[in-house]
Design a protein around this motif. Structure first.
Motif, PDB file in Angstrom:
ATOM      1  N   UNK A  21       0.697  -1.206  -0.023  1.00 57.31           N
ATOM      2  CA  UNK A  21      -0.066   0.057  -0.047  1.00 57.31           C
ATOM      3  C   UNK A  21       0.968   1.281  -0.014  1.00 57.31           C
ATOM      4  N   UNK A  22       2.070   1.445   0.634  1.00 59.43           N
ATOM      5  CA  UNK A  22       3.051   2.522   0.299  1.00 59.43           C
ATOM      6  C   UNK A  22       3.318   2.772  -1.298  1.00 59.43           C
ATOM      7  N   UNK A  23       3.407   1.501  -1.906  1.00 60.18           N
ATOM      8  CA  UNK A  23       3.743   1.848  -3.149  1.00 60.18           C
ATOM      9  C   UNK A  23       2.477   2.351  -3.963  1.00 60.18           C
ATOM     10  N   UNK A  24       1.182   1.792  -3.554  1.00 62.97           N
ATOM     11  CA  UNK A  24      -0.050   2.227  -4.215  1.00 62.97           C
ATOM     12  C   UNK A  24      -0.208   3.688  -4.012  1.00 62.97           C
ATOM     13  N   UNK A  25      -0.089   4.438  -2.670  1.00 58.10           N
ATOM     14  CA  UNK A  25      -0.352   5.513  -2.637  1.00 58.10           C
ATOM     15  C   UNK A  25       0.845   6.383  -3.065  1.00 58.10           C
TER      16      UNK A  25
ATOM     17  N   UNK B  97      -8.623  -6.995 -12.592  1.00 56.88           N
ATOM     18  CA  UNK B  97      -9.366  -8.143 -12.319  1.00 56.88           C
ATOM     19  C   UNK B  97      -9.545  -8.196 -10.935  1.00 56.88           C
ATOM     20  N   UNK B  98     -10.219  -9.355 -10.352  1.00 57.80           N
ATOM     21  CA  UNK B  98     -10.610  -9.317  -9.165  1.00 57.80           C
ATOM     22  C   UNK B  98      -9.333  -9.442  -8.276  1.00 57.80           C
ATOM     23  N   UNK B  99      -8.369  -9.855  -8.769  1.00 58.88           N
ATOM     24  CA  UNK B  99      -7.002 -10.005  -7.726  1.00 58.88           C
ATOM     25  C   UNK B  99      -5.961  -8.888  -8.088  1.00 58.88           C
ATOM     26  N   UNK B 100      -5.800  -8.498  -9.356  1.00 58.12           N
ATOM     27  CA  UNK B 100      -4.762  -7.725  -9.884  1.00 58.12           C
ATOM     28  C   UNK B 100      -4.980  -6.411 -10.573  1.00 58.12           C
ATOM     29  N   UNK B 101      -4.040  -5.647 -10.473  1.00 56.56           N
ATOM     30  CA  UNK B 101      -4.268  -4.227 -11.115  1.00 56.56           C
ATOM     31  C   UNK B 101      -2.779  -3.707 -11.659  1.00 56.56           C
ATOM     32  N   UNK B 102      -2.837  -3.144 -12.854  1.00 57.91           N
ATOM     33  CA  UNK B 102      -1.685  -2.477 -13.477  1.00 57.91           C
ATOM     34  C   UNK B 102      -1.853  -1.390 -13.910  1.00 57.91           C
ATOM     35  N   UNK B 103      -1.143  -0.211 -14.002  1.00 56.15           N
ATOM     36  CA  UNK B 103      -1.329   0.991 -14.566  1.00 56.15           C
ATOM     37  C   UNK B 103       0.085   1.647 -14.957  1.00 56.15           C
TER      38      UNK B 103
ATOM     39  N   UNK C 294       5.677   1.509 -14.801  1.00 53.46           N
ATOM     40  CA  UNK C 294       4.482   0.582 -14.645  1.00 53.46           C
ATOM     41  C   UNK C 294       4.425  -0.255 -13.653  1.00 53.46           C
ATOM     42  N   UNK C 295       3.233   0.024 -12.832  1.00 49.76           N
ATOM     43  CA  UNK C 295       3.124  -0.355 -11.495  1.00 49.76           C
ATOM     44  C   UNK C 295       1.992  -1.681 -11.750  1.00 49.76           C
ATOM     45  N   UNK C 296       2.245  -2.590 -10.793  1.00 50.66           N
ATOM     46  CA  UNK C 296       1.549  -3.904 -10.759  1.00 50.66           C
ATOM     47  C   UNK C 296       1.241  -4.436  -9.578  1.00 50.66           C
ATOM     48  N   UNK C 297       0.130  -4.886  -9.085  1.00 52.46           N
ATOM     49  CA  UNK C 297      -0.450  -5.382  -7.905  1.00 52.46           C
ATOM     50  C   UNK C 297      -1.136  -6.657  -7.967  1.00 52.46           C
ATOM     51  N   UNK C 298      -0.952  -7.493  -6.998  1.00 56.34           N
ATOM     52  CA  UNK C 298      -1.684  -8.771  -6.908  1.00 56.34           C
ATOM     53  C   UNK C 298      -2.292  -8.712  -5.419  1.00 56.34           C
ATOM     54  N   UNK C 299      -3.472  -8.789  -5.350  1.00 56.21           N
ATOM     55  CA  UNK C 299      -4.105  -8.884  -3.988  1.00 56.21           C
ATOM     56  C   UNK C 299      -4.354 -10.343  -3.672  1.00 56.21           C
ATOM     57  N   UNK C 300      -4.292 -11.224  -4.573  1.00 53.87           N
ATOM     58  CA  UNK C 300      -4.839 -12.672  -4.487  1.00 53.87           C
ATOM     59  C   UNK C 300      -3.847 -13.319  -3.460  1.00 53.87           C
TER      60      UNK C 300
ATOM     61  N   UNK D 213       1.912  -9.480  -3.816  1.00 52.82           N
ATOM     62  CA  UNK D 213       3.134  -8.825  -4.343  1.00 52.82           C
ATOM     63  C   UNK D 213       2.950  -7.402  -5.324  1.00 52.82           C
ATOM     64  N   UNK D 214       3.632  -6.522  -4.989  1.00 52.19           N
ATOM     65  CA  UNK D 214       3.592  -5.395  -6.110  1.00 52.19           C
ATOM     66  C   UNK D 214       5.059  -5.006  -6.543  1.00 52.19           C
ATOM     67  N   UNK D 215       4.947  -4.312  -7.891  1.00 54.71           N
ATOM     68  CA  UNK D 215       6.273  -4.140  -8.473  1.00 54.71           C
ATOM     69  C   UNK D 215       6.223  -2.852  -9.249  1.00 54.71           C
ATOM     70  N   UNK D 216       7.171  -2.250  -8.827  1.00 56.89           N
ATOM     71  CA  UNK D 216       7.441  -0.956 -10.001  1.00 56.89           C
ATOM     72  C   UNK D 216       8.319  -1.071 -11.013  1.00 56.89           C
TER      73      UNK D 216
END
Length: 512
Positions: free
Chosen positions: A350-354, A434-440, A451-457, A502-505
């Protein structure tokens, strides 16, 4: 004397006898020495000497040069060389102009305020953070290392719960005095950090602005002028929408005092509102109607569980407003800390998201180290001395190492955001949800792309990312799980794998 011809006889009579050349006698046996070449005899040497009368070339005289220079042939030659020189010079000039015209033009940088240039850091309870205002002043260097651009301090004024009669908005009555507060402002300004004062009137009571808003509003207007004279750079209000709805003219007067400028060269003061609203539509509407510069809300807190929820909320607000008006937060002085709201395992996530969304990230004190709420929303901030870092062991050392690692992660992201235009004010381009992932994607003009990618699953996710701006591969800049995706690794964007939580930049250059 002999006859002067091409050869002259030079007598060697004065040469010592033992140094004269000796040869065999001639056929007549007269004993005279003769040179093998037959050109010299004993005592006589015949030497060739250049004729001094041979002519030497000394170049043309001035008169001859002038005479030649005026001939038609030389005139034509000079004109031809002069024309060639100017044609070459004009050709180079035209080529340079062509390169400039054809080169892609840099976009004009957007107008930004100081609160758009880095995170805001809320300290709702000064005593819990650093004992008092003087202690907070001692921590300014530490906060500057995190690239914090603003401190949101307080409330620190006198306000017994639900006691309007004893409300004193002008007095520092919590964790110090006015002298300490002014010293804090001076030190913060020297480090490029602005100070915002939370001036919510009844911050300990049920109704944030009491029942008699007119009386409170009059006190507020006087207090705002006083605090601005002390050097405060902005104000934060909880429950402000009630004033804006019920007494809009009063709210406009308050706004005018804060947002109006006394001089054109003064930095703008920020007006921050806090609302409990949590839908993107409600937040967008209130942002429009209230005129606040930034609005802290529950929109991420309520929608940060899945990719589509986050994507939908961000796209709605990004479409409705310039990103300089957007603010992103999870917790605050009333909701608590990030680690308690999302879980300690998702703090980096969530630090990466913000820190990568388009807008201003706002953190509660201690969110950079994963500080958790215990029996209070104002837990004591954890500081480690050099001796403790050296001597702690066991569980205490493990906790310390975890806090230090989280702070290092936060610092690396905040530093990157501060220097990279794509992250600071670049466009926001949704790539996947999708339900578990996000990228922008965050991109600005010809700057490095991110590019930022997240996996909530709970399981590994594989993202297939395709877009006109994307290359086949990108490099990992920051990862929440360096054992999975290591910084510096090249990854294929059509098969990007993220582990659970996991999240990655990722970064890649402008492609043209």
């Amino acid at each position: 004397m002999g006859t002067e011809v091409d050869m002259k006889d030079v007598e060697l009579n004065e040469v010592e006898q033992e140094k004269q050349p000796m040869t065999a006698g001639d056929a007549a046996g007269n004993g005279d020495a003769t040179s093998p070449t037959g050109t010299e005899t004993n005592g006589i040497v015949k030497v060739k000497i250049a004729d001094d009368t041979e002519p030497k070339f000394t170049g043309l005289s001035k008169e001859e040069l002038l005479k030649v220079a005026g001939t038609p042939g030389w005139v034509r030659t000079r004109w031809a060389l002069l024309i060639l020189f100017w044609l070459g010079w004009l050709g180079m000039l035209a080529g340079a102009v062509g390169i400039i015209i054809q080169a892609p033009r840099c976009k004009t940088l957007p107008e930004m305020n100081w609160w758009n240039q880095g995170p805001l850091y809320e300290i709702g309870d000064v005593a819990a953070f650093s004992e008092n205002l003087d202690g907070l002043k001692q921590k300014i260097d530490t906060l500057a290392q995190l690239k914090v651009k603003g401190l949101v301090v307080g409330p620190i004024h006198k306000a017994p719960a639900d006691n309007e009669m004893e409300l004193d908005l002008d007095t520092v009555s919590v964790a110090g005095d006015l002298t300490q507060f002014k010293a804090l402002i001076d030190v913060a300004h020297k480090k490029g950090i602005n100070v915002v004062l939370d001036l919510t009137p009844n911050y300990l009571g049920a109704n944030r602005w009491f029942d008699n808003m007119m009386t409170v509003a009059e006190k507020m207007k006087v207090a705002l002028i006083r605090w601005q004279q002390q050097g405060v750079d902005g104000f934060k209000f909880s429950g402000f929408e009630r004033v804006a709805d019920v007494k809009p003219e009063t709210w406009e007067e308050i706004r005018g005092i804060i947002q109006g400028q006394n001089a054109t060269d003064e930095p703008r003061r920020v007006l921050i509102g806090v609302t409990e609203k949590s839908t993107a539509a409600e937040v967008s509407s209130l942002l429009n109607s209230s005129g606040v510069d930034l609005l802290l809300s529950g929109v991420l807190r309520a929608n940060s569980k899945t990719g589509p929820q986050v994507s939908s909320a961000v796209q709605k607000l990004y479409a409705d407003h310039n990103q300089t008006k957007l603010a992103w937060n999870m917790g605050d002085r009333e909701q608590g800390h990030l680690a308690s709201l999302v879980g300690s395992s998702l703090v980096k996530f969530n630090q990466m998201l913000l820190l990568t969304l388009p807008g201003t990230p706002v953190f509660n004190y201690g969110d950079e180290i994963g500080l958790e709420d215990k029996d209070t929303k104002f837990p004591q901030m954890i500081w480690y001395s050099p001796e403790e870092e050296e001597n702690l062991n066991g569980t205490a050392k493990d906790e310390m190492d975890a806090h230090i690692a989280l702070r290092k992660f936060f610092k690396s992201l905040s530093e990157l955001r501060a220097k990279e235009r794509s992250l600071l004010h670049g466009e926001y381009v949704p790539l996947h949800s999708n339900d578990t992932a996000l990228a922008y994607l965050r991109s600005w003009d010809q700057s490095e792309r991110y590019l930022v990618a997240f996996n909530w699953g709970p399981d590994k996710a594989t993202l297939k990312l395709e877009h006109a701006q994307l290359p086949a591969q990108a490099k990992v800049a920051v990862s929440t799980d360096p054992e999975g995706l290591k910084p510096g690794d090249l990854v294929d964007l059509q098969s990007l794998e993220l582990g659970p939580g996991q999240a990655a930049l990722l970064q890649f250059p402008y492609l043209g």
